[in-house]
Design a protein around this motif. Structure first.
Motif, PDB file in Angstrom:
ATOM      1  N   LEU A 802       0.820  -1.213   0.000  1.00 26.21           N
ATOM      2  CA  LEU A 802       0.000   0.000   0.000  1.00 26.21           C
ATOM      3  C   LEU A 802       0.854   1.263   0.000  1.00 26.21           C
ATOM      4  CD1 LEU A 802      -2.566  -1.149   2.727  1.00 26.21           C
ATOM      5  CD2 LEU A 802      -2.789  -1.347   0.239  1.00 26.21           C
ATOM      6  N   ARG A 803       2.169   1.100   0.095  1.00 26.96           N
ATOM      7  CA  ARG A 803       3.036   2.281   0.194  1.00 26.96           C
ATOM      8  C   ARG A 803       3.363   2.895  -1.160  1.00 26.96           C
ATOM      9  NH1 ARG A 803       7.334  -0.809   4.017  1.00 26.96           N
ATOM     10  NH2 ARG A 803       5.867  -1.339   5.692  1.00 26.96           N
ATOM     11  N   HIS A 804       3.076   2.191  -2.230  1.00 28.49           N
ATOM     12  CA  HIS A 804       3.480   2.639  -3.562  1.00 28.49           C
ATOM     13  C   HIS A 804       2.305   2.535  -4.521  1.00 28.49           C
ATOM     14  CE1 HIS A 804       7.617   2.238  -2.063  1.00 28.49           C
ATOM     15  NE2 HIS A 804       7.211   1.067  -1.552  1.00 28.49           N
ATOM     16  N   GLU A 805       2.301   3.423  -5.475  1.00 25.13           N
ATOM     17  CA  GLU A 805       1.297   3.343  -6.523  1.00 25.13           C
ATOM     18  C   GLU A 805       1.563   2.084  -7.334  1.00 25.13           C
ATOM     19  OE1 GLU A 805      -0.480   6.095 -10.151  1.00 25.13           O
ATOM     20  OE2 GLU A 805       0.989   6.929  -8.765  1.00 25.13           O
ATOM     21  N   ASN A 806       0.468   1.358  -7.622  1.00 28.60           N
ATOM     22  CA  ASN A 806       0.620   0.051  -8.281  1.00 28.60           C
ATOM     23  C   ASN A 806       1.623  -0.799  -7.491  1.00 28.60           C
ATOM     24  OD1 ASN A 806       0.341  -2.048 -10.016  1.00 28.60           O
ATOM     25  ND2 ASN A 806       1.160  -0.995 -11.824  1.00 28.60           N
ATOM     26  N   GLY A 807       1.293  -1.007  -6.186  1.00 38.14           N
ATOM     27  CA  GLY A 807       2.221  -1.615  -5.246  1.00 38.14           C
ATOM     28  C   GLY A 807       2.695  -3.007  -5.614  1.00 38.14           C
ATOM     29  N   GLU A 808       1.802  -3.830  -6.166  1.00 36.98           N
ATOM     30  CA  GLU A 808       2.203  -5.200  -6.508  1.00 36.98           C
ATOM     31  C   GLU A 808       3.313  -5.198  -7.547  1.00 36.98           C
ATOM     32  OE1 GLU A 808      -0.797  -8.113  -7.341  1.00 36.98           O
ATOM     33  OE2 GLU A 808      -2.255  -7.127  -6.036  1.00 36.98           O
ATOM     34  N   LYS A 809       3.160  -4.378  -8.584  1.00 38.71           N
ATOM     35  CA  LYS A 809       4.175  -4.302  -9.636  1.00 38.71           C
ATOM     36  C   LYS A 809       5.475  -3.736  -9.070  1.00 38.71           C
ATOM     37  CE  LYS A 809       5.046  -2.574 -14.325  1.00 38.71           C
ATOM     38  NZ  LYS A 809       6.423  -2.134 -13.998  1.00 38.71           N
ATOM     39  N   TRP A 810       5.349  -2.718  -8.210  1.00 40.11           N
ATOM     40  CA  TRP A 810       6.545  -2.095  -7.642  1.00 40.11           C
ATOM     41  C   TRP A 810       7.347  -3.116  -6.845  1.00 40.11           C
ATOM     42  CZ3 TRP A 810       9.297  -1.175  -3.313  1.00 40.11           C
ATOM     43  CH2 TRP A 810      10.197  -0.103  -3.310  1.00 40.11           C
ATOM     44  N   VAL A 811       6.658  -3.869  -6.020  1.00 40.91           N
ATOM     45  CA  VAL A 811       7.347  -4.872  -5.198  1.00 40.91           C
ATOM     46  C   VAL A 811       7.967  -5.958  -6.065  1.00 40.91           C
ATOM     47  CG1 VAL A 811       6.985  -6.717  -3.490  1.00 40.91           C
ATOM     48  CG2 VAL A 811       5.969  -4.456  -3.134  1.00 40.91           C
ATOM     49  N   LYS A 812       7.226  -6.441  -7.076  1.00 45.84           N
ATOM     50  CA  LYS A 812       7.776  -7.476  -7.965  1.00 45.84           C
ATOM     51  C   LYS A 812       9.025  -6.975  -8.669  1.00 45.84           C
ATOM     52  CE  LYS A 812       3.503 -10.004  -9.029  1.00 45.84           C
ATOM     53  NZ  LYS A 812       2.535 -10.379 -10.077  1.00 45.84           N
ATOM     54  N   ASP A 813       8.966  -5.754  -9.202  1.00 47.77           N
ATOM     55  CA  ASP A 813      10.121  -5.208  -9.916  1.00 47.77           C
ATOM     56  C   ASP A 813      11.318  -5.063  -8.991  1.00 47.77           C
ATOM     57  OD1 ASP A 813       8.603  -5.071 -12.185  1.00 47.77           O
ATOM     58  OD2 ASP A 813       8.156  -2.926 -12.028  1.00 47.77           O
ATOM     59  N   PHE A 814      11.051  -4.610  -7.772  1.00 46.71           N
ATOM     60  CA  PHE A 814      12.143  -4.396  -6.824  1.00 46.71           C
ATOM     61  C   PHE A 814      12.816  -5.712  -6.444  1.00 46.71           C
ATOM     62  CE2 PHE A 814      13.487  -3.030  -2.358  1.00 46.71           C
ATOM     63  CZ  PHE A 814      14.644  -2.414  -2.825  1.00 46.71           C
ATOM     64  N   ILE A 815      12.007  -6.781  -6.235  1.00 44.73           N
ATOM     65  CA  ILE A 815      12.605  -8.075  -5.876  1.00 44.73           C
ATOM     66  C   ILE A 815      13.375  -8.664  -7.049  1.00 44.73           C
ATOM     67  CG2 ILE A 815      12.110 -10.459  -5.173  1.00 44.73           C
ATOM     68  CD1 ILE A 815       9.632  -9.415  -3.714  1.00 44.73           C
ATOM     69  N   MET A 816      12.810  -8.534  -8.242  1.00 46.52           N
ATOM     70  CA  MET A 816      13.440  -9.125  -9.431  1.00 46.52           C
ATOM     71  C   MET A 816      14.738  -8.400  -9.810  1.00 46.52           C
ATOM     72  SD  MET A 816      11.563 -11.730 -10.515  1.00 46.52           S
ATOM     73  CE  MET A 816      11.978 -11.935 -12.239  1.00 46.52           C
ATOM     74  N   ASN A 817      14.769  -7.063  -9.636  1.00 46.55           N
ATOM     75  CA  ASN A 817      15.939  -6.300 -10.098  1.00 46.55           C
ATOM     76  C   ASN A 817      16.144  -5.091  -9.194  1.00 46.55           C
ATOM     77  OD1 ASN A 817      18.082  -5.425 -11.617  1.00 46.55           O
ATOM     78  ND2 ASN A 817      16.976  -5.437 -13.571  1.00 46.55           N
ATOM     79  N   PRO A 818      16.553  -5.314  -7.937  1.00 41.71           N
ATOM     80  CA  PRO A 818      16.630  -4.208  -6.976  1.00 41.71           C
ATOM     81  C   PRO A 818      17.656  -3.131  -7.339  1.00 41.71           C
ATOM     82  CG  PRO A 818      17.628  -6.200  -6.087  1.00 41.71           C
ATOM     83  CD  PRO A 818      16.948  -6.602  -7.349  1.00 41.71           C
ATOM     84  N   GLU A 819      18.776  -3.547  -7.974  1.00 49.68           N
ATOM     85  CA  GLU A 819      19.836  -2.569  -8.270  1.00 49.68           C
ATOM     86  C   GLU A 819      19.377  -1.439  -9.185  1.00 49.68           C
ATOM     87  OE1 GLU A 819      20.431  -6.352 -10.735  1.00 49.68           O
ATOM     88  OE2 GLU A 819      20.118  -5.849  -8.617  1.00 49.68           O
ATOM     89  N   LYS A 820      18.383  -1.716 -10.029  1.00 49.04           N
ATOM     90  CA  LYS A 820      17.865  -0.686 -10.926  1.00 49.04           C
ATOM     91  C   LYS A 820      17.096   0.397 -10.175  1.00 49.04           C
ATOM     92  CE  LYS A 820      17.487  -3.084 -15.371  1.00 49.04           C
ATOM     93  NZ  LYS A 820      16.558  -3.413 -16.479  1.00 49.04           N
ATOM     94  N   MET A 821      16.729   0.122  -8.921  1.00 48.74           N
ATOM     95  CA  MET A 821      15.894   1.057  -8.174  1.00 48.74           C
ATOM     96  C   MET A 821      16.640   1.705  -7.001  1.00 48.74           C
ATOM     97  SD  MET A 821      12.386  -1.228  -8.254  1.00 48.74           S
ATOM     98  CE  MET A 821      11.357   0.040  -7.541  1.00 48.74           C
ATOM     99  N   TYR A 822      17.967   1.519  -6.947  1.00 48.76           N
ATOM    100  CA  TYR A 822      18.723   2.070  -5.831  1.00 48.76           C
ATOM    101  C   TYR A 822      18.641   3.597  -5.773  1.00 48.76           C
ATOM    102  CZ  TYR A 822      20.942  -2.474  -4.887  1.00 48.76           C
ATOM    103  OH  TYR A 822      21.194  -3.779  -4.570  1.00 48.76           O
ATOM    104  N   ASN A 823      18.434   4.245  -6.943  1.00 50.05           N
ATOM    105  CA  ASN A 823      18.382   5.706  -6.973  1.00 50.05           C
ATOM    106  C   ASN A 823      16.969   6.262  -6.788  1.00 50.05           C
ATOM    107  OD1 ASN A 823      21.171   6.048  -7.360  1.00 50.05           O
ATOM    108  ND2 ASN A 823      20.958   5.578  -9.551  1.00 50.05           N
ATOM    109  N   ASP A 824      15.982   5.373  -6.716  1.00 47.02           N
ATOM    110  CA  ASP A 824      14.624   5.799  -6.402  1.00 47.02           C
ATOM    111  C   ASP A 824      14.641   6.501  -5.041  1.00 47.02           C
ATOM    112  OD1 ASP A 824      11.472   5.187  -6.876  1.00 47.02           O
ATOM    113  OD2 ASP A 824      12.012   4.924  -4.749  1.00 47.02           O
ATOM    114  N   ALA A 825      13.932   7.628  -4.926  1.00 44.88           N
ATOM    115  CA  ALA A 825      14.007   8.441  -3.709  1.00 44.88           C
ATOM    116  C   ALA A 825      13.656   7.642  -2.463  1.00 44.88           C
ATOM    117  CB  ALA A 825      13.084   9.646  -3.868  1.00 44.88           C
TER     118      ALA A 825
END
Length: 865
Positions: A802-825
């Motif tokens: 519930l912390r992110h817009e389109n939370g399910e996709k956000w969580v899946k993307d983060f688990i699958m490829n976390p390094e791509k999101m290190y610069n996310d605020a």
């Protein structure tokens, strides 16, 4: 292979559930099957015996432990061993034979003043009402030393051992009559009833067999030796027995071998026993009216007394029309009465046939006094052919029988052929055979010797294993094989190695009929069921000296033994009474004193005692032998044995730096603060338990009771701490405050266990996908940083979707490829806060999807975490 999986899932789980699991599986079952070389049938059989964590079996089996002198308890269909019951031999874990109370039971089995510490358990039997198992009592015999033991199924402990005063060996025990009025124990190797020497040349004149009828009080579960009696029988080597039921109630049947009365003599040039004892084509089935003989035995004119025991002579039994013989196949090894009592099946080891006798025919011959002859001792012999319902050829080496819930259906073990044969004792037709591994002796059906057999499974108790298991040296385990008999043909499901003794017979009962206790009333002597003389409650601990006898009244509770220091003189006789003060189930404590060969196991509420002579000087730690808490190693004390005739010189005390008053005050304040913080955690757990109505769930309520018991001891310790502060003794105050912390830790430990148990009980039931997600969460390393419900090395994931817009996709993307999101605020702020980056665990898309479903389940039950 996918088609195979879908087929298996449908068979095992049902179509609807199988469909969802087939989608979620992603080929994992396929990989396992290929890697291990498993077939479809292998997987189906595994599923039929699989017991999930926390699951329960439908049946409980009590198997003899053979030369271990014990009983093995395991479940069906899982075949998981649950317990060893100590009976005729010392058993260290449970302290059986190492504490005074169990030793008193073991010593009941002494014979002619001699300690007997070895036994050979053979035939367990369950108490009956109307021929049906009632789940209250278990009896078992000792072949080597003719004894019968009674086990209370309220706590699965041996309560009584009774020695047969006239038999020198026995094999045919124990067998309950239809309403548990008596337990039948028959003699094995004929011998004189008295304890004198008699030459073997007088075998026919002075050696005798017999059947003892032990009077049993089913209300208290004890044998009444004075009300018991033995029926004298010829020296025919009586073997196994069965009591009549239904139409044949009041009668009993005992088979025999060596009606030749051969006594061997290899050493003098005679053929061995095995040749002479199997020469005749038939042996004798003994048929006797035990109900009538029980009345006969009440008149002292009808009995003779040997070694204080009543014996009904052969001639008295015959005169009262209560003892008869029928020819049976040679060398039989069992007699089995059908559920209605009308059919009696006997198999001879040296005959390929099973012989089925019919009670109505036998009774008619008895009533008409239609005898073909008498044996040398004057016992009437009935005609075998006129008594038979019929015979059927089964195979080589038929031995033992079990009945199923299908009318007329019976199962027989074939020792030589290594097979189980299913056949119909009414139609006399063979229906099916199943190979077993190898040389099966007894069989165990599910309540298969009762008036209410359940069918479903047969267990083959195999004498040999040969190539079934991992090699462990020349002594192989034996093999209990579980067979599914619910279908048209038998199906062997499971091999279970038995690494204890040589099991002979086993009995099975529905688990629902057993109602064992989970704790004792405080201060119970588990061997008598009464209050122990040494019952000690908290605050009643003491050491009492009476001359050179020292009595210690002690308690045990997580995590201390009280007292912790005991000093005695060399030569003192020391008796320790120990009471387990725990109220929660499964909080066993054990106790031993180093070097003194004593041990006791104390279940919650139990009091037990140990006794020893302090005959060696020194310092001996004593401790709890059962790992019972995080502070288990601290649960100890010292026995100090001094020689009163020696003068001891005090060692020079070390001069150690003491803490300054300021340091003591700082440590005291720190300890008090830690206790306050710990108490906040406890109160939050208490609030959670109350909010979720813990009292509705007994298992949780028991844990809460135990936690409150620990917490309830805190005020007394706090009072002592405050008094020490007031007296200016901060060092002692710190010790009392630390004791408060110990009690809080134990309270929190039990409380959190209660909370976790409650969460599982009240949370939404997990789907198969959620279960897979929780497994992936744990195995994928997520739990290393994330603890659900609290901040740990990483953020709490409750509500993460519930912390992110389109939370399910956000969580899946983060688990699958976390390094791509290190610069996310947001991610960067988390990295800065925890000083840790989310690693790439290289999870599959399927695993990530399952984890998201698990996180949804967490959110649905967020109030519980």
């Amino acid at each position: 292979m996918r088609e195979t999986f879908n087929k298996l899932a449908s068979i095992i789980l049902g179509t609807s559930l199988a469909a969802s699991i087939a989608v979620a599986d992603g080929g994992e079952l396929k990989k396992i099957m290929e890697a291990r070389g498993l077939t479809e049938n292998d997987v189906i059989r595994a599923a039929k015996t699989y017991l999930p964590t926390g699951g329960r079996d439908e049946f409980v089996v009590f198997s003899s432990g053979g030369q271990s002198g014990q009983i093995i308890v395991y479940g069906v269909p899982s075949m998981k061993i649950l317990k060893y019951i100590a009976v005729f031999t010392p058993e260290p874990w449970q302290g059986y034979g190492f504490d005074q109370d169990s030793l008193a039971v073991l010593r009941q089995g002494n014979i002619r003043g001699r300690e007997i510490n070895w036994g050979d358990t053979h035939h367990p039997a369950l108490s009956e009402q109307d021929g049906k198992y009632d789940g209250k009592w278990l009896a078992i015999n000792d072949k080597a030393n003719p004894r019968v033991a009674i086990i209370d199924l309220h706590d699965f402990e041996t309560k009584q051992i009774v020695v047969n005063p006239i038999f020198k060996s026995e094999h045919g025990g124990a067998f309950f009559t239809q309403n548990s009025d008596y337990i039948i124990e028959s003699c094995q190797y004929a011998a004189p009833f008295d304890n004198n020497y008699h030459p073997i040349e007088e075998y026919k004149e002075t050696y005798r067999g017999g059947a003892t009828l032990w009077k049993f009080d089913s209300k208290i579960g004890r044998i009444d030796e004075k009300a018991s009696f033995t029926i004298e029988m010829p020296p025919y080597m009586q073997d196994l027995s069965d009591a009549g039921k239904g139409v044949s109630d009041g009668w009993a049947f005992t088979n025999s071998f060596n009606t030749e009365m051969y006594t061997g003599g290899i050493e003098v040039g005679m053929p061995p026993n095995e040749a002479g004892m199997s020469r005749n084509d038939t042996d004798f089935l003994h048929i006797y009216n035990w109900k009538k003989l029980a009345e006969v035995a009440k008149d002292k004119k009808n009995v003779k007394i040997v070694n204080g025991h009543k014996i009904i002579p052969i001639e008295v039994a015959v005169a009262n029309n209560a003892l008869f013989l029928i020819p049976e196949p040679k060398s039989p090894h069992g007699v089995d009465v059908s559920p209605t009592g009308e059919y009696i099946t006997v198999c001879g080891k040296l005959d390929t046939h099973a012989s089925v006798y019919k009670w109505s025919k036998i009774k008619s011959l008895i009533d008409a006094k239609k005898y073909v002859s008498k044996d040398p001792y004057g016992i009437p012999i009935l005609d075998m052919k006129s008594s038979l319902h019929g015979q059927v050829e089964l195979g080589l080496g038929p031995l033992h029988n079990q009945y199923s819930n299908v009318d007329g259906e019976i199962y027989t073990s074939l020792y030589v052929d290594s097979q189980i044969v299913k056949w119909n004792y009414k139609d006399l037709k063979v229906l099916d055979k199943e190979n077993v591994h190898y040389n099966v002796g007894h069989l165990c059906g599910m309540e298969g010797k009762s008036a209410d057999p359940q069918g479903k499974y047969i267990i083959s108790l195999n004498k040999l294993a040969i190539d079934r298991f991992q090699s462990v040296g020349p002594l192989h385990p034996q093999n209990h094989q579980l067979i599914d008999i619910s279908g048209k043909t038998m199906d062997l499901l499971y091999d279970m190695p038995i690494p204890l003794g040589e099991p002979h017979q086993a009995v099975a009962i529905r688990a629902s009929k057993l109602h064992p206790a989970v704790r004792y009333e405080m201060g119970t002597n588990s061997k008598t069921g009464k209050q122990h003389i040494g019952k000690t409650l908290a605050g009643q601990e003491k050491i009492v000296r009476k001359g050179n006898k020292v009595f210690i009244y002690a308690t045990m509770v997580r995590s201390h033994i009280n007292p912790e220091r005991i000093t005695v003189n060399k030569g003192d006789e020391v008796t320790m009474y120990l009471t387990n003060l725990e109220r929660a189930q499964d909080e066993t404590h054990g106790f031993t004193v180093d070097h003194y060969d004593v041990h006791t196991s104390l279940e919650p509420g139990e009091t037990s005692s140990i006794k020893f002579t302090a005959d060696i000087e020194g310092v001996f730690p004593y401790y709890c032998t059962e790992f019972c808490s995080a502070l288990h190693l601290e649960m100890m004390g010292y026995l100090m044995v001094k020689d009163p005739n020696k003068k001891y010189v005090s060692a020079q005390k070390l001069k150690m730096k003491t803490m300054t008053p300021q340091e003591l005050k700082a440590e005291y304040d720190k300890t008090v603060a830690v206790n306050a913080a710990t108490d906040e955690v406890i109160q939050s757990v208490v609030a959670f338990l109350k909010e979720n109505k813990f009292e509705k769930h007994k298992v949780v309520a028991d844990l809460v009771t135990d936690a409150f018991d620990q917490y309830g001891q805190i005020p007394a310790q706090k009072k002592l701490a405050d008094e020490a502060v007031k007296a200016g003794d901060l060092e002692k105050a710190i010790l009392f405050e630390n004791m408060i912390w110990q009690l809080m830790v134990k309270t929190a430990d039990v409380g959190i266990r209660a909370k976790d148990a409650l969460v599982r009980l009240v949370a939404t039931k997990q789907s198969a996908t959620v279960q897979a997600g929780e497994k992936a969460f744990g195995e994928g390393g997520c739990s290393g940083c994330h603890v659900i419900g609290k901040v740990s090395s990483g953020p709490d994931l409750t509500g993460v979707l519930l912390r992110h817009e389109n939370g399910e996709k956000w969580v899946k993307d983060f688990i699958m490829n976390p390094e791509k999101m290190y610069n996310d605020a947001y991610v960067k702020s988390m990295i800065d806060y925890f000083n840790l980056k989310m690693p790439n665990q290289h999870m599959s898309e399927k695993e990530v999807t399952e984890i998201v479903e698990y996180l949804k389940w967490i959110d649905d039950n967020a109030n519980l975490f």
